[in-house]
Design a protein around this motif. Structure first.
Motif, PDB file in Angstrom:
ATOM      1  N   ASP A   1      81.036  17.963 -17.643  1.00  0.00           N
ATOM      2  CA  ASP A   1      80.107  18.979 -18.137  1.00  0.00           C
ATOM      3  C   ASP A   1      80.834  19.984 -19.023  1.00  0.00           C
ATOM      4  O   ASP A   1      80.313  20.429 -20.050  1.00  0.00           O
ATOM      5  CB  ASP A   1      79.458  19.714 -16.967  1.00  0.00           C
ATOM      6  CG  ASP A   1      78.562  18.811 -16.136  1.00  0.00           C
ATOM      7  OD1 ASP A   1      78.314  17.663 -16.565  1.00  0.00           O
ATOM      8  OD2 ASP A   1      78.116  19.245 -15.059  1.00  0.00           O
ATOM      9  N   ASP A   2      82.049  20.359 -18.622  1.00  0.00           N
ATOM     10  CA  ASP A   2      82.814  21.359 -19.373  1.00  0.00           C
ATOM     11  C   ASP A   2      83.193  20.827 -20.755  1.00  0.00           C
ATOM     12  O   ASP A   2      83.069  21.528 -21.763  1.00  0.00           O
ATOM     13  CB  ASP A   2      84.077  21.751 -18.609  1.00  0.00           C
ATOM     14  CG  ASP A   2      83.756  22.331 -17.240  1.00  0.00           C
ATOM     15  OD1 ASP A   2      82.701  22.992 -17.107  1.00  0.00           O
ATOM     16  OD2 ASP A   2      84.545  22.106 -16.302  1.00  0.00           O
TER      17      ASP A   2
ATOM     18  N   LEU B   1      81.708  18.409 -22.395  1.00  0.00           N
ATOM     19  CA  LEU B   1      80.481  18.244 -23.176  1.00  0.00           C
ATOM     20  C   LEU B   1      80.056  19.560 -23.796  1.00  0.00           C
ATOM     21  O   LEU B   1      79.690  19.618 -24.976  1.00  0.00           O
ATOM     22  CB  LEU B   1      79.367  17.696 -22.277  1.00  0.00           C
ATOM     23  CG  LEU B   1      78.028  17.426 -22.964  1.00  0.00           C
ATOM     24  CD1 LEU B   1      78.187  16.410 -24.095  1.00  0.00           C
ATOM     25  CD2 LEU B   1      77.001  16.938 -21.951  1.00  0.00           C
ATOM     26  N   ARG B   2      80.131  20.658 -23.027  1.00  0.00           N
ATOM     27  CA  ARG B   2      79.776  21.976 -23.570  1.00  0.00           C
ATOM     28  C   ARG B   2      80.703  22.350 -24.720  1.00  0.00           C
ATOM     29  O   ARG B   2      80.266  22.902 -25.737  1.00  0.00           O
ATOM     30  CB  ARG B   2      79.834  23.038 -22.468  1.00  0.00           C
ATOM     31  CG  ARG B   2      78.582  23.134 -21.629  1.00  0.00           C
ATOM     32  CD  ARG B   2      78.556  24.401 -20.801  1.00  0.00           C
ATOM     33  NE  ARG B   2      79.624  24.425 -19.815  1.00  0.00           N
ATOM     34  CZ  ARG B   2      79.508  23.912 -18.590  1.00  0.00           C
ATOM     35  NH1 ARG B   2      78.396  23.331 -18.211  1.00  0.00           N
ATOM     36  NH2 ARG B   2      80.526  23.985 -17.744  1.00  0.00           N
ATOM     37  N   GLU B   3      81.981  22.054 -24.560  1.00  0.00           N
ATOM     38  CA  GLU B   3      82.938  22.382 -25.623  1.00  0.00           C
ATOM     39  C   GLU B   3      82.621  21.613 -26.904  1.00  0.00           C
ATOM     40  O   GLU B   3      82.670  22.173 -27.996  1.00  0.00           O
ATOM     41  CB  GLU B   3      84.363  22.063 -25.172  1.00  0.00           C
ATOM     42  CG  GLU B   3      84.930  23.048 -24.176  1.00  0.00           C
ATOM     43  CD  GLU B   3      86.365  22.707 -23.804  1.00  0.00           C
ATOM     44  OE1 GLU B   3      87.016  21.977 -24.576  1.00  0.00           O
ATOM     45  OE2 GLU B   3      86.823  23.165 -22.748  1.00  0.00           O
TER      46      GLU B   3
ATOM     47  N   GLN C   1      79.773  20.431 -27.834  1.00  0.00           N
ATOM     48  CA  GLN C   1      78.500  20.867 -28.401  1.00  0.00           C
ATOM     49  C   GLN C   1      78.618  22.187 -29.141  1.00  0.00           C
ATOM     50  O   GLN C   1      77.853  22.463 -30.071  1.00  0.00           O
ATOM     51  CB  GLN C   1      77.444  20.977 -27.293  1.00  0.00           C
ATOM     52  CG  GLN C   1      77.012  19.636 -26.744  1.00  0.00           C
ATOM     53  CD  GLN C   1      76.115  19.757 -25.535  1.00  0.00           C
ATOM     54  OE1 GLN C   1      76.151  20.765 -24.810  1.00  0.00           O
ATOM     55  NE2 GLN C   1      75.300  18.742 -25.285  1.00  0.00           N
ATOM     56  N   SER C   2      79.595  23.008 -28.743  1.00  0.00           N
ATOM     57  CA  SER C   2      79.751  24.317 -29.384  1.00  0.00           C
ATOM     58  C   SER C   2      80.859  24.336 -30.431  1.00  0.00           C
ATOM     59  O   SER C   2      80.987  25.294 -31.192  1.00  0.00           O
ATOM     60  CB  SER C   2      80.038  25.385 -28.319  1.00  0.00           C
ATOM     61  OG  SER C   2      81.248  25.096 -27.639  1.00  0.00           O
TER      62      SER C   2
END
Length: 203
Positions: free
Chosen positions: A184-185, A187-189, A191-192
């Motif tokens: 999850d971490d 993936l967030r990175e 995406q941003s």
């Protein structure tokens, strides 16, 4: 190596599932996990244990990638000629089209290692296409289909490479399981994050 040690990936749906949260992954991903450990035989090289949760045995295997119509004997001959005449031979050969397909052989000089490449981790694999050492497989479905047919025949093909006889439904379940390995971490990175751009250096 120092940079790679900063890349942490341990907060995936699979990690939560393996720690006891049965609802962390979907039914398809659970079926894929069973196939991964069983019929698909992925775990034989992409090993997983609580003590070593990297989905890699860190060994070198010839799976037949990019070896169709390759003649390892002629490639070895070319590599030997370069090594005799160039102090930077390993670097040159590793980046030479065709010859680089010798893989681990370029380091060990053992014929049995021709075409062998290190088993990569499957952590965050959903985010790292195209796949294989040469980028020849564009999607995870392509990768699983490649293994399903038993790779590409060649004289050094790993003995574990053979047809798996997975159905299309089973192939999809394996791919769904692989998606459960995305942190999850991370993936967030992704995406941003913004793509890097090059700026010209003043002359």
């Amino acid at each position: 190596a120092s940079y790679e040690r900063t890349q942490l990936s341990g907060n995936s749906p699979f990690d939560r599932f393996i720690m006891g949260n049965n609802d962390a992954i979907s039914k398809a991903q659970k079926r894929g996990w069973l196939l991964f450990k069983g019929k698909a035989r992925c775990i034989e090289c992409h090993t997983y244990t609580p003590a070593s949760p990297f989905f890699s045995d860190f060994k070198f295997h010839n799976t037949g990638i990019a070896t169709a119509d390759k003649n390892f004997e002629s490639l070895i001959k070319r590599a030997t000629e370069v090594q005799r005449s160039n102090d930077q031979a390993l670097s040159v050969l590793a980046h030479t089209e065709g010859v680089s397909e010798l893989g681990r052989y370029l380091v060990t000089h053992q014929p049995k290692d021709a075409g062998a490449f290190k088993t990569p981790t499957l952590r965050d694999i959903e985010l790292t296409g195209p796949y294989m050492h040469d980028g020849s497989e564009k999607t995870l479905i392509d990768v699983v289909k490649f293994y399903n047919k038993g790779g590409e025949p060649n004289s050094n093909l790993d003995e574990r490479m053979r047809p798996l006889n997975l159905t299309d439904h089973e192939i999809n379940d394996v791919v769904e399981f692989l998606r459960a390995l995305t942190s999850d971490d991370v993936l967030r990175e992704t995406q941003s994050a913004r793509p890097q751009t090059r700026t010209s250096v003043p002359q």
